[in-house]
Motif scaffolding. Structure first.
Motif, PDB file in Angstrom:
ATOM      1  N   SER A  72       0.866  -1.191   0.000  1.00  0.00           N
ATOM      2  CA  SER A  72       0.000   0.000   0.000  1.00  0.00           C
ATOM      3  C   SER A  72       0.887   1.219   0.000  1.00  0.00           C
ATOM      4  O   SER A  72       1.692   1.372   0.892  1.00  0.00           O
ATOM      5  N   PHE A  73       0.768   2.079  -1.018  1.00  0.00           N
ATOM      6  CA  PHE A  73       1.478   3.344  -0.854  1.00  0.00           C
ATOM      7  C   PHE A  73       0.568   4.539  -0.949  1.00  0.00           C
ATOM      8  O   PHE A  73       1.013   5.662  -0.997  1.00  0.00           O
ATOM      9  N   GLU A 129      -7.344  -1.531   6.298  1.00  0.00           N
ATOM     10  CA  GLU A 129      -5.972  -1.317   6.741  1.00  0.00           C
ATOM     11  C   GLU A 129      -4.971  -1.525   5.600  1.00  0.00           C
ATOM     12  O   GLU A 129      -5.211  -2.333   4.701  1.00  0.00           O
ATOM     13  N   SER A 130      -3.828  -0.834   5.681  1.00  0.00           N
ATOM     14  CA  SER A 130      -2.791  -0.952   4.659  1.00  0.00           C
ATOM     15  C   SER A 130      -1.903  -2.163   4.907  1.00  0.00           C
ATOM     16  O   SER A 130      -1.742  -2.605   6.037  1.00  0.00           O
ATOM     17  N   GLY A 131      -1.300  -2.670   3.808  1.00  0.00           N
ATOM     18  CA  GLY A 131      -0.273  -3.709   3.933  1.00  0.00           C
ATOM     19  C   GLY A 131       1.084  -3.049   4.099  1.00  0.00           C
ATOM     20  O   GLY A 131       1.187  -1.826   3.966  1.00  0.00           O
ATOM     21  N   TYR A 132       2.116  -3.821   4.403  1.00  0.00           N
ATOM     22  CA  TYR A 132       3.402  -3.175   4.627  1.00  0.00           C
ATOM     23  C   TYR A 132       4.536  -3.741   3.790  1.00  0.00           C
ATOM     24  O   TYR A 132       5.703  -3.668   4.183  1.00  0.00           O
ATOM     25  N   PHE A 133       4.233  -4.306   2.618  1.00  0.00           N
ATOM     26  CA  PHE A 133       5.311  -4.800   1.752  1.00  0.00           C
ATOM     27  C   PHE A 133       6.083  -3.652   1.107  1.00  0.00           C
ATOM     28  O   PHE A 133       7.184  -3.842   0.623  1.00  0.00           O
ATOM     29  N   GLU A 134       5.510  -2.467   1.136  1.00  0.00           N
ATOM     30  CA  GLU A 134       6.168  -1.314   0.504  1.00  0.00           C
ATOM     31  C   GLU A 134       7.601  -1.160   0.981  1.00  0.00           C
ATOM     32  O   GLU A 134       8.496  -0.810   0.210  1.00  0.00           O
ATOM     33  N   VAL A 135       7.842  -1.463   2.261  1.00  0.00           N
ATOM     34  CA  VAL A 135       9.183  -1.301   2.814  1.00  0.00           C
ATOM     35  C   VAL A 135      10.172  -2.282   2.185  1.00  0.00           C
ATOM     36  O   VAL A 135      11.382  -2.106   2.301  1.00  0.00           O
TER      37      VAL A 135
END
Length: 311
Positions: free
Chosen positions: A255-256, A266-272
């Motif tokens: 999610s960006f 809610e957002s996911g956090y694979f962006e990192v």
DNA sequence: ATGGACACCTGTGGGC
DNA sequence: TGCCCACAGGTGTCCA
């Protein structure tokens, strides 16, 4: 926007609540969200209300809910397009912006729930469609007489597909996915490797983000001819794709902005974990060379000009 | 078979 | 503040 990991995050969020639930009402706020439904709005409602949802199934970026029906197996088919979300809310929850369709249901445990289809750009859609046997039905695969032959926990769903998605190949997280076959077909393609990765008829689920990430990991240029890859290199690329999809599913997707959310908003956090996609101008995590963005096929391709040279 | 252009859409952010 | 342009996780179709 959503690719396989985002759609899988949605699927796994919907399943515990919607499997076994019964549809009690349908509200269509934006008729264009039903553009892939063969009938009109009334027909859409008539086909849904009173029906029980048997399971929540995904292949690639397509998601569908098989419905209890006599005779021909049918399903509610959803695609998120570039900006779709499927939210689960209690009926009294504040309205969500850009909600296009609301499906009310009563879960197996008797709770009232709203399935809200939210979609900014209206590239996504909901439709009722026939389920047909998939072309490469796996071991033990068969076409059932009706959905009544199935229950919510059945693994057999893997061998049925909505007619409108019959051309979609299995994805790398499918138990019946055949790496060997895909590598073979990939190496016969007379086209650029990124185009092949995005070809949903070859393998499904990969979109622009994960294609760029897999190519970065395998040090391949997006225009490298697919047919130029050795069997080993093609295998390595497919491994990269699979590992990246798996990790992204574990992270709840990428999610960006406001465009991707799970069923709870809610957002996911694979962006990192992204190394190339959206990293234009930032140093390649491997060699420090600034990541470049090329215009490609009416979209963007992100890559390291040093690590990913065209050969 | 391949690929390019375009259609389908709305919203946001940057530059001026 | 407003305006214009570029850009955004996808898919499908038509045409060289």
């Amino acid at each position: 926007m959503p690719e396989l990991p985002e759609v899988e995050t949605v699927r796994s969020g919907l399943a515990p609540v919607l499997a076994g639930a019964t549809v009690t009402g349908v509200e269509v706020l934006e008729p264009r969200s039903l553009k892939r439904h063969p009938g009109d709005i009334t027909d859409f409602k008539n086909q849904l209300v009173g029906r029980q949802i048997l399971a929540v199934v995904r292949r690639g970026k397509f998601l569908w809910l098989p419905l209890a029906a006599e005779g021909t197996p049918i399903a509610l088919v959803g695609h998120l397009g570039m900006s779709g979300q499927m939210l689960l809310r209690t009926p009294d929850f504040a309205p969500d912006k850009l909600t296009r369709v609301i499906i009310s249901a009563r879960s197996l445990s008797g709770e009232s729930v709203e399935f809200r289809f939210v979609d900014q750009r209206i590239f996504g859609s909901l439709a009722i469609d026939l389920l047909v046997p998939t072309m490469d039905a796996g071991p033990g695969g068969f076409a059932p007489e009706s959905n009544a032959a199935f229950d919510a926990r059945s693994q057999q769903w893997s061998n049925l597909i909505p007619q409108s998605a019959a051309h979609i190949a299995r994805d790398p997280l499918d138990d019946n996915f055949s790496s060997r076959t895909v590598i073979e077909r990939l190496r016969k393609k007379n086209t650029g490797i990124k185009r092949a990765l995005l070809d949903q008829g070859l393998l499904s689920g990969v979109g622009n983000i994960y294609a760029d990430e897999a190519l970065w990991r395998s040090r391949l240029h997006y225009d490298q001819q697919a047919s130029s890859l050795s069997k080993a290199k093609a295998g390595e690329l497919l491994e990269s794709v699979t590992e990246i999809l798996r990790s992204a599913v574990l992270a709840g997707g990428t999610s960006f902005d406001e465009q991707y959310k799970n069923v709870n908003g809610e957002s996911g956090y694979f962006e990192v974990s992204l190394n190339a996609y959206g990293m234009t101008g930032r140093p390649c995590p491997r060699c420090g060379t600034p990541i470049k963005r090329d215009s490609w096929a009416n979209r963007g391709s992100h890559f390291c000009p040093l690590c990913q040279k065209l050969r």
